[in-house]
Design a protein around this motif. Structure first.
Motif, PDB file in Angstrom:
ATOM      1  N   ASP A  35       0.828  -1.202   0.000  1.00  0.00           N
ATOM      2  CA  ASP A  35       0.000   0.000   0.000  1.00  0.00           C
ATOM      3  C   ASP A  35       0.866   1.257   0.000  1.00  0.00           C
ATOM      4  N   ASP A  36       1.986   1.199   0.706  1.00  0.00           N
ATOM      5  CA  ASP A  36       2.908   2.337   0.771  1.00  0.00           C
ATOM      6  C   ASP A  36       4.333   1.807   0.550  1.00  0.00           C
ATOM      7  N   PRO A  37       4.726   1.611  -0.725  1.00  0.00           N
ATOM      8  CA  PRO A  37       6.032   1.013  -1.006  1.00  0.00           C
ATOM      9  C   PRO A  37       7.216   1.791  -0.446  1.00  0.00           C
ATOM     10  N   ARG A  38       7.093   3.106  -0.374  1.00  0.00           N
ATOM     11  CA  ARG A  38       8.207   3.898   0.159  1.00  0.00           C
ATOM     12  C   ARG A  38       8.432   3.584   1.634  1.00  0.00           C
TER      13      ARG A  38
ATOM     14  N   TYR B 190      17.281   1.563  -9.140  1.00  0.00           N
ATOM     15  CA  TYR B 190      15.849   1.223  -9.097  1.00  0.00           C
ATOM     16  C   TYR B 190      14.993   2.459  -8.860  1.00  0.00           C
ATOM     17  N   ALA B 191      15.440   3.357  -7.985  1.00  0.00           N
ATOM     18  CA  ALA B 191      14.661   4.560  -7.717  1.00  0.00           C
ATOM     19  C   ALA B 191      14.518   5.404  -8.977  1.00  0.00           C
ATOM     20  N   ARG B 192      15.552   5.399  -9.797  1.00  0.00           N
ATOM     21  CA  ARG B 192      15.522   6.194 -11.033  1.00  0.00           C
ATOM     22  C   ARG B 192      14.707   5.509 -12.129  1.00  0.00           C
ATOM     23  N   LEU B 193      14.909   4.208 -12.318  1.00  0.00           N
ATOM     24  CA  LEU B 193      14.271   3.498 -13.427  1.00  0.00           C
ATOM     25  C   LEU B 193      12.947   2.838 -13.056  1.00  0.00           C
TER      26      LEU B 193
ATOM     27  N   LYS C 174       5.696   3.892  -6.267  1.00  0.00           N
ATOM     28  CA  LYS C 174       4.440   4.653  -6.288  1.00  0.00           C
ATOM     29  C   LYS C 174       4.275   5.370  -4.942  1.00  0.00           C
ATOM     30  N   VAL C 175       3.527   6.446  -4.998  1.00  0.00           N
ATOM     31  CA  VAL C 175       3.232   7.220  -3.802  1.00  0.00           C
ATOM     32  C   VAL C 175       1.892   6.732  -3.255  1.00  0.00           C
TER      33      VAL C 175
END
Length: 150
Positions: free
Chosen positions: A82-85, A137-140, A144-145
């Protein structure tokens, strides 16, 4: 007659396709393999005892495997959480800590004969692998937010 296309964003990123995931994995593998191979060569060049895991070919192979597994894991978390970050904020450090377990076991088994320097070199490779991979990975494959965070 012309047709207008409207795009709206909801604060989430599009799902990454297989090609983009593969590109991220390959780029991370190349970068981590190069850096970790260089760390192994440099460590041995400055006099660190060349224990079996401190071998460029082995280190590059493990860098490739870690990069592929990381890209897959990153994608799964991004698609399912639900919140990947928030998940990545605790999962990435946890994965790094778990990756040190073989180094600790090797240190216990060999430190008396080889010293701690080989273990430090191997541990540095774990850190470089995760730092490079997360950057790629963060760049490519942006996470999702979550709707709650947006």
């Amino acid at each position: 007659m012309t047709t207008a296309t409207t795009t709206t964003t909801t604060g989430t990123t599009a799902r990454a396709g297989r090609g983009r995931i593969a590109t991220a994995a390959v780029l991370a593998a190349v970068l981590t393999g190069a850096v970790n191979g260089a760390v192994a060569v440099a460590a041995v060049a400055v006099g660190v005892t060349a224990v079996m895991p401190l071998n460029p070919a082995i280190d590059i192979a493990f860098s490739v495997l870690a990069s592929i597994a990381g890209a897959i894991g990153w994608t799964i978390v991004n698609r399912r959480a639900d919140d990947p970050r928030r998940v990545m904020a605790w999962l990435a450090p946890l994965v790094l800590l778990v990756s040190f377990v073989p180094d600790v076991l090797l240190a216990v088994a060999t430190a008396s004969s080889t010293g701690i320097a080989p273990i430090l070199a191997l541990s540095l490779m774990h850190v470089t692998t995760i730092v490079i991979a997360i950057g790629v990975y963060a760049r490519l494959l942006p996470l999702k937010v979550s709707p709650a965070a947006a």
